[in-house]
Design an enzyme around this catalytic site. Structure first.
Site, short mmCIF file in Angstrom:
data_model
loop_
_atom_site.label_atom_id
_atom_site.label_comp_id
_atom_site.label_asym_id
_atom_site.label_seq_id
_atom_site.Cartn_x
_atom_site.Cartn_y
_atom_site.Cartn_z
N ASP A 1 0.86 -1.19 0.00
CA ASP A 1 0.00 0.00 0.00
C ASP A 1 0.88 1.22 0.00
O ASP A 1 2.04 1.15 0.37
CB ASP A 1 -0.73 0.08 1.35
CG ASP A 1 -1.92 -0.82 1.41
OD1 ASP A 1 -2.34 -1.30 0.35
OD2 ASP A 1 -2.43 -1.03 2.53
N ASP B 1 -5.17 -3.63 4.44
CA ASP B 1 -5.75 -3.18 5.70
C ASP B 1 -7.26 -3.33 5.76
O ASP B 1 -7.83 -3.52 6.79
CB ASP B 1 -5.34 -1.73 5.99
CG ASP B 1 -5.56 -0.82 4.80
OD1 ASP B 1 -6.31 -1.22 3.89
OD2 ASP B 1 -4.99 0.27 4.77
N ASP C 1 -9.59 -6.56 1.56
CA ASP C 1 -8.25 -7.07 1.27
C ASP C 1 -8.08 -8.53 1.70
O ASP C 1 -7.13 -9.18 1.30
CB ASP C 1 -7.18 -6.23 1.98
CG ASP C 1 -7.03 -4.87 1.33
OD1 ASP C 1 -7.37 -4.76 0.14
OD2 ASP C 1 -6.57 -3.93 2.00
P1 ATP Z 1 -3.77 2.99 -0.14
O1 ATP Z 1 -4.46 1.97 -0.99
O2 ATP Z 1 -2.35 3.19 -0.53
O3 ATP Z 1 -3.95 2.80 1.33
P2 ATP Z 1 -5.80 5.07 -0.30
O4 ATP Z 1 -6.07 5.25 1.14
O5 ATP Z 1 -5.82 6.28 -1.15
O6 ATP Z 1 -4.40 4.40 -0.56
P3 ATP Z 1 -8.36 3.84 -0.59
O7 ATP Z 1 -8.59 3.79 0.86
O8 ATP Z 1 -8.81 2.73 -1.48
O9 ATP Z 1 -6.83 4.02 -0.90
O10 ATP Z 1 -9.02 5.21 -1.11
C1 ATP Z 1 -9.22 5.46 -2.48
C2 ATP Z 1 -9.63 6.89 -2.69
O11 ATP Z 1 -10.89 7.15 -2.09
C3 ATP Z 1 -8.70 7.92 -2.07
O12 ATP Z 1 -7.65 8.26 -2.93
C4 ATP Z 1 -9.62 9.10 -1.83
O13 ATP Z 1 -9.74 9.89 -3.00
C5 ATP Z 1 -10.95 8.45 -1.54
N1 ATP Z 1 -11.18 8.35 -0.11
C6 ATP Z 1 -10.36 7.82 0.84
N2 ATP Z 1 -10.93 7.87 2.04
C7 ATP Z 1 -12.14 8.43 1.88
C8 ATP Z 1 -13.24 8.75 2.76
N3 ATP Z 1 -13.19 8.46 4.06
N4 ATP Z 1 -14.33 9.31 2.23
C9 ATP Z 1 -14.40 9.57 0.92
N5 ATP Z 1 -13.43 9.31 0.06
C10 ATP Z 1 -12.30 8.74 0.51
#
Ligand code: ATP
Length: 903
Positions: free
Chosen positions: A338, A639, A643
């Site tokens: 990640d 996480d 996953d």
């Molecule tokens: P990683 O996969 O490296 O942990 P990440 O946290 O960006 O990265 P996701 O959690 O899948 O991955 O989030 C994807 C996208 O969704 C983010 O890039 C963001 O634009 C959006 N996002 C993340 N958290 C929220 C939230 N709580 N509410 C709304 N949109 C969110």
């Protein structure tokens, strides 16, 4: 260790909770909507006991001890003892029995220690629960939950007890462990008819199940063994004992050696009989041979080395959940990781906000809700700007995080992304305290990449949406500009998309916000609510890369390990962060690119691509699937709830210790305590060290076995009396060699462990070269042993045997130094760099002196005192064994440069 089981108070049967109303449940439990008080909770804990399942009894000490006798070798030895006894050799019989018991004690103590290490690990895997106590939200150890506690449930968490749900937002629970139902079950409050079957009790969440979507709250109605899970399954939380691939290799080796032993023994007995030797003597020779060929100490030393390894890994922040993992870690060739929190710090701060009207910079660091909003370096009042105000309000209302001042400073409950938005809104002077609860929510997940809450505002309802900005733009038809809602023209859309790119290319995480007053009378679904949105703006969030991650990535490159960043974030943000960390962003792909490819194309691309962005859990699973077809050993981090399948599929599934959900942790092989990428790499290094050491002592022990074999067979062929009696061989294999082998297992990592390619997981621990070394050294030691025996046996057989016996041990003690490294001479690795080994060598010598000089040992082990000159002779004779190894390694280094690591 049986634990208290949370007996229910009084004798009356528990009520049918699902059939009660929320008010009745509260009354029955004497609970309060603002949670229990600490005092009340403590008193209840005393009364009901902790919220734990009664654990399956660990195997008793006696059982572990008795199990040591379940081996063919032991049976052979016991038969040997019996035969010796009946032919009048009572002392021999006693000696063999003593060694057998000693062996069992040794095996027992090693197994028991390994068991203790695993028990200690289990204690570290404690589950937490979020409760309301004294009116405040708190995280507590799930074992401290009591009936009446008000528990908050959130996506990804394990339900910690049986809970009567009083509030639920898109709440779904995976009840498979309890009911076998494989698809998630919707949960909603409201009483149900008496007798509703367990699987249909929608107002209850049961211990042991996992929240897969949404969130909710409810009262604990049962804990520990009183829960449905405890009642039906009485399941233990035991970590399954598993055999490692290495252990299987060892077993096979043991079996092969056993067969060889039988073959040789039979042959030797025939030869002996042809030489007209006595039957009893031949029997003893046969037993000696069997004992000599089999490295009795090996399995125990392997298990113990892995168990010690688990503790070492823990110090490096890798919590190993299954014994085999530490060994597999060393063979990892690809790490899929990640970005957020693993490669970056996950300490997020909003630094810029862009609305259709203006762009402001936000100052301040961390979660301290103090900072300014600057336009062209000049502070402004953000609430005076209608666009900015609306943006901040929406990100605050569409948010689960809360900010609290604790002893150590400001702390966020919830995800850092949401926390950063709350902090930004608070910096502007907005607070959610006075906002009502939302009337509807469509929760966030990494496939939707957005989240919506609906609030009653005035006469109508307004949806507040936040998420990946391009996703929101695609669902927006209007924009908030100059204080009013105007159509979103193509020019404006393009301008906003360009801004998203600009932010992302600076490595900022970009989040968008939108809202929509909902038309009256429509049914609220994702499609009817999250459409025709009014776009409000963007927030640019910094999440600095972890400084140690860049170093760890460099280390991976030199160690031949591919690192692939797999993130849900924006492609540009991902590529920028990747480059900052020294990962190539060339050929970066998005989830959409991935979908357009066939498996073969994807396989090809994955050879070079290092950055995958905007991926979902399904994409991750596909990537793992394709990578593993190339037979690579893949470690993958994760996480979220989604996953779990990818974590299970990867050779090593790594769950995040801090931000990981219970669901991810339970499907993982290893938990990364500090969420830090660098710790994975540290774990790999440790795994490689362990494997190297196992290879070292396996070869060492086998060369010793060959030495014994050559001595016995050689002496026989020369027509000499039996050179070593079975007890003496057992003593060498189990005691003196066992000690030094274990110390070899503590050998520090070679300087260049992380400069060589990962080993082939299919490769046998004994290569052809290894066999050669084992044979050469073994034959050498065997011949030396015969030599010292030859000079004395006609004068004094006992002393001759003692010389052979002690000689073999002394030669072995030189030999063990050869096995410290297959490539580097002692002056390169440092003579004193493994103090445990030096201690073991001294210990072995001391023990041998005991055996040689203490009369009772003379009796049992058939030894006789040696003179100082005898010891001197042995010391001198053994020296060349070490010198030869040293000369060979020096020559090889000089002639061939760095030798390959594997042999
Ligand atoms: P990683 O996969 O490296 O942990 P990440 O946290 O960006 O990265 P996701 O959690 O899948 O991955 O989030 C994807 C996208 O969704 C983010 O890039 C963001 O634009 C959006 N996002 C993340 N958290 C929220 C939230 N709580 N509410 C709304 N949109 C969110």
């Amino acid at each position: 260790m049986p634990a208290p089981t949370g007996e229910s108070a009084g004798g009356s049967p528990p009520p049918d909770w699902h059939a009660l109303s929320a008010a009745e449940v509260q009354r029955e439990l004497d609970a309060d909507p603002s949670g229990l008080s600490t005092g009340d909770a403590e008193e209840r804990l005393q009364r009901y006991g902790p919220n734990v399942l009664r654990e399956e009894e660990r195997e008793s000490r006696l059982q572990v001890f008795l199990r040591q006798f379940k081996s063919v070798l032991i049976v052979i030895l016991i038969i040997a003892a019996a035969v010796s006894f009946f032919v009048g050799e009572a002392l021999d019989a006693a000696a063999i029995l003593i060694i057998v018991i000693l062996n069992a004690l040794l095996g027992y103590s090693q197994e028991w220690q390994a068991g203790e290490a695993i028990e200690a690990l289990k204690k570290m895997l404690v589950q937490h629960a979020v409760v309301v106590r004294d009116g405040e939200r708190r995280e507590i150890d799930a074992a401290a939950l009591v009936r009446g506690d008000l528990v908050l449930l959130d996506m990804g968490e394990r339900v910690p007890a049986d809970i009567y749900i009083v509030e639920a937002t898109s709440l779904q629970v995976d009840e498979a462990p309890l009911t076998g139902e494989s698809s998630p079950v919707d949960k909603t409050p409201g009483s149900l008819p008496v007798g509703t079957p367990l699987a249909e009790r929608r107002n209850m969440a049961f211990a042991g199940t996992t929240v897969t979507n949404g969130h909710g709250r409810g009262f604990v109605v049962a804990t520990g063994m009183q829960t449905e899970f405890g009642r039906i399954a009485g399941l233990s939380q035991r970590i399954a004992d598993e055999t490692t691939p290495l252990a299987r290799q060892m077993d096979r080796l043991g079996r092969d050696l056993g067969l060889i032993a039988l073959g040789i023994a039979a042959l030797v007995v025939v030869v002996g009989l042809l030489q007209q030797r006595e039957l009893l003597e031949m029997f003893l020779v046969g037993v000696s041979l069997a004992v000599a060929v089999i490295p009795e100490g090996l399995p125990a030393v392997v298990t113990l080395t892995l168990a010690i390894g688990i503790k070492t890994m823990m110090r490096r922040n890798c919590l190993i959940r299954h014994l085999p993992v530490s060994e597999t870690l060393g063979a990892v060739s690809v790490i899929c990781t990640d970005k957020t929190g693993t490669l970056t710090r996950n300490e997020m701060t909003v630094v810029r906000v862009r609305t259709a009207d203006t762009e402001v910079a936000v100052t301040g660091a961390g979660y301290l809700p103090m900072g300014e909003f600057l336009v062209e370096e000049r502070p402004i009042d953000p609430l005076a700007d209608p666009g900015l105000r609306q943006f901040l309000r929406t990100v605050l209302l569409c948010n689960h995080a809360t900010l609290a001042l604790e002893e150590g400073g400001w702390r966020i409950f919830g995800t850092p992304t949401e926390g950063a938005l709350v902090v930004a809104a608070e910096k502007a002077g907005l607070s959610r305290d006075d906002a009502p609860e939302p009337v509807k929510e469509f929760s966030f997940n990494s496939t939707r990449k957005r989240m919506t809450t609906v609030y009653r505002e005035g006469e109508g309802n307004v949806a507040h949406v936040k998420g990946a900005p391009e996703v929101l733009l695609a669902r927006s038809s209007r924009v908030f500009l100059g204080g009013s809602v105007v159509p979103l023209t193509d020019e404006l859309r393009d301008a906003l998309l360009a801004e998203i790119e600009r932010y992302a290319s600076q490595g900022l995480r970009v989040l968008g916000a939108a809202c929509r007053p909902l038309p009256a009378g429509i049914e609220w679904t994702v499609d009817t609510v999250e459409t025709d949105l009014v776009f409000l703006g963007l927030a640019g969030i910094v999440d600095p890369p972890r400084p140690e991650a860049a170093e760890a990535i460099r280390l991976c490159r030199s160690a031949g390990i591919d690192v692939i960043m797999i993130t849900g974030d924006n492609p540009l943000t991902a590529s920028t962060i990747a480059r900052d960390l020294g990962l190539s962003s060339e050929g970066a792909m998005t989830g959409a690119d991935l979908e357009a490819m066939t498996d073969d194309e994807l396989k090809e691309r994955l050879r070079t691509t290092k950055v995958l962005s905007r991926v979902t859990a399904e994409h991750k699973l596909r990537v793992i699937d394709i990578l593993s077809r190339d037979r690579e050993v893949i470690a993958m981090t994760g996480d979220g709830v989604n996953d779990a399948p990818a974590l299970k599929k990867a050779s090593i599934g790594i769950a995040m210790g801090i931000k990981g959900t219970d669901a991810a942790k339970e499907s993982s092989d290893m938990v990364l305590v500090d969420d830090n990428f660098a710790s994975i790499v540290a774990g790999v290094e440790e795994g490689r060290r362990e494997y190297d050491n196992i290879a070292r002592f396996t070869r060492y022990l086998l060369s010793s076995n060959v030495g014994e074999l050559v001595a016995i067979v050689g002496a026989l062929l020369l027509g000499l009396p039996l050179i070593l009696i079975p007890v003496q061989i057992l003593w060498i294999n189990l005691v003196t060699d066992g000690l030094t082998a274990l110390a070899l297992g503590l050998e520090p990592a070679e300087r260049d462990v992380m400069q060589r390619r990962p080993r082939d997981p299919q490769e046998a621990i004994l290569t052809r070269n290894a066999y050669l070394v084992i044979l050469i050294l073994g034959i050498w030691l065997g011949l030396l042993t015969i030599y010292v025996f030859l000079g004395l046996y006609e004068v004094d057989l006992d002393r001759a045997r003692t010389m052979a016996f002690t000689g073999l041990i002394v030669f072995e003690l030189y030999n063990v130094l050869n096995f410290r490294s297959f490539r580097f001479p002692l002056h390169r690795i440092g003579f004193f760099s493994n103090p445990a080994l030096l201690l073991a060598i001294l210990g072995s010598l001391a023990l041998q002196a005991l055996v040689v000089y203490v009369p009772v040992f003379n009796l049992f082990l058939g030894t006789a005192p040696l003179t100082l000159a005898d010891w001197g002779l042995l010391a001198l004779l053994g020296l060349p064994v070490l010198l030869a190894g040293e000369v060979y390694k020096n020559l090889r280094l000089r002639l061939g440069g760095e030798a390959p690591a594997s042999d």
